[in-house]
Write an enzyme that holds these catalytic residues in place. Structure first.
Site, PDB file in Angstrom:
ATOM      1  N   LYS A 176     -65.580  12.978  18.364  1.00 31.37           N
ATOM      2  CA  LYS A 176     -66.192  11.394  18.834  1.00 31.37           C
ATOM      3  C   LYS A 176     -67.095  11.755  19.943  1.00 31.37           C
ATOM      4  CE  LYS A 176     -61.913  10.183  19.583  1.00 31.37           C
ATOM      5  NZ  LYS A 176     -60.706   9.153  19.791  1.00 31.37           N
ATOM      6  N   THR A 211     -64.323  -1.661  25.412  1.00 29.23           N
ATOM      7  CA  THR A 211     -64.281  -0.436  24.571  1.00 29.23           C
ATOM      8  C   THR A 211     -62.626  -0.032  24.799  1.00 29.23           C
ATOM      9  OG1 THR A 211     -65.202   0.989  26.244  1.00 29.23           O
ATOM     10  CG2 THR A 211     -66.595   0.201  24.325  1.00 29.23           C
ATOM     11  N   GLY A 213     -59.063   1.154  24.281  1.00 28.63           N
ATOM     12  CA  GLY A 213     -58.388   1.171  22.849  1.00 28.63           C
ATOM     13  C   GLY A 213     -59.131   1.685  21.812  1.00 28.63           C
ATOM     14  N   THR A 214     -60.399   2.173  21.939  1.00 27.95           N
ATOM     15  CA  THR A 214     -61.182   2.654  20.727  1.00 27.95           C
ATOM     16  C   THR A 214     -60.590   3.849  20.037  1.00 27.95           C
ATOM     17  OG1 THR A 214     -62.553   3.902  22.130  1.00 27.95           O
ATOM     18  CG2 THR A 214     -63.472   1.605  21.400  1.00 27.95           C
ATOM     19  N   GLY A 215     -60.464   4.822  20.754  1.00 33.90           N
ATOM     20  CA  GLY A 215     -59.767   6.008  20.297  1.00 33.90           C
ATOM     21  C   GLY A 215     -58.162   5.837  19.600  1.00 33.90           C
ATOM     22  N   CYS A 216     -57.562   4.822  20.147  1.00 32.18           N
ATOM     23  CA  CYS A 216     -56.251   4.586  19.364  1.00 32.18           C
ATOM     24  C   CYS A 216     -56.530   3.892  18.216  1.00 32.18           C
ATOM     25  CB  CYS A 216     -55.407   3.642  20.329  1.00 32.18           C
ATOM     26  SG  CYS A 216     -54.972   4.231  21.914  1.00 32.18           S
TER      27      CYS A 216
END
Length: 272
Positions: A176, A211, A213-216
């Site tokens: 990412k 942003t 929690g974007t990865g989760c």
């Protein structure tokens, strides 16, 4: 019996609701998947940061995983925050005992506000015990560097980092690119390396602090699509569209790094 896709999230709890177990279950729901969970840690946090972390005893993590596996037809799962090497080992052992479908590993190491979420001593355990079990691994650039020692700054270094992760056993690597340093680009680039071929996904770079929690959310969406039977490439593409919509349509909740909008993609497309 209705054929409802079921997925599992193995991760920490976020009292602010924007990341971790809470974000994962919201994402599963918005993608038409029934979500189950095994909580590895309880955090005291909000959009301003993390003020406390309590790791769940490994016996209780094992009990949660055994309970889910004994009763539900889980066809995909994701792994998020694990905390330390003991938790990693207990999760790896449970996954070897149970058949839970295709897997997505989100190597959660640092919270949005900078708090460490994985002890340094656990990085090697993650590489040796969980990467070989991962159908998909979704590190951001700092996480990829921590796992491989390679600083990703362009296509060549992205390929090198992905190759190193695949050498550890991961099948598909999604790097990412939101943390790319000194990026003046109007787009956010993610690199996807699969056994069938590589490709790049791009979306508009949105100037926002919301942003959390974007990865989760991104990794949970991949797991949800896999649970529905989609192939990895399609699952990653849907997850990219889902998280792009979630960031673009900010909820503007909280005083710090606010959560993404888990309703946004459905409101835009009507698709589940």
């Amino acid at each position: 019996m209705r054929n409802i896709p079921q997925a599992l999230t193995i991760a920490g709890s976020d009292s602010g609701g924007g990341a971790g177990i809470q974000a994962d279950l919201k994402t599963f729901q918005m993608r038409g998947v029934f979500g189950t969970s095994a909580i590895t840690a309880v955090t005291a946090q909000n959009t301003l940061g993390v003020s406390g972390i309590h790791l769940i005893p490994t016996e209780m993590i094992t009990a949660q995983l055994d309970a889910v596996a004994a009763d539900f037809h889980v066809s995909a799962f994701k792994i998020g925050m694990l905390g330390d090497a003991d938790v990693i080992e207990c999760v790896a052992q449970a996954l070897q005992r149970h058949t839970l479908g295709r897997s997505v590993l989100d190597p959660v190491m640092i919270a949005k506000g900078g708090a460490p979420l994985l002890q340094q001593s656990a990085v090697e355990a993650l590489k040796t015990l969980l990467l070989p079990l991962a159908d998909v691994v979704t590190p951001n650039l700092p996480e990829a560097e921590a796992l491989t020692g390679i600083k990703v700054s362009d296509d060549k270094s992205a390929q090198e980092a992905a190759s190193a992760l695949q050498a550890c056993g991961a099948k598909t690597v999604v790097l990412k690119g939101g943390h790319l340093e000194n990026s003046q680009s109007a787009v956010c680039r993610d690199w996807v390396f699969t056994p069938e071929g590589d490709f790049v996904l791009e979306s508009p770079r949105i100037p926002t602090r919301h942003t959390h929690g974007t990865g989760c959310t991104f990794s949970a969406c991949i797991a949800a699509e896999l649970a529905k039977g989609h192939d990895v490439a399609d699952a990653v593409r849907t997850a990219k569209a889902f998280i792009s919509a979630a960031v673009a349509d900010a909820l503007e909740i909280g005083q710090g790094h606010g959560p993404t909008n888990h309703w946004a993609y459905y409101r835009q497309t009507g698709a589940i």
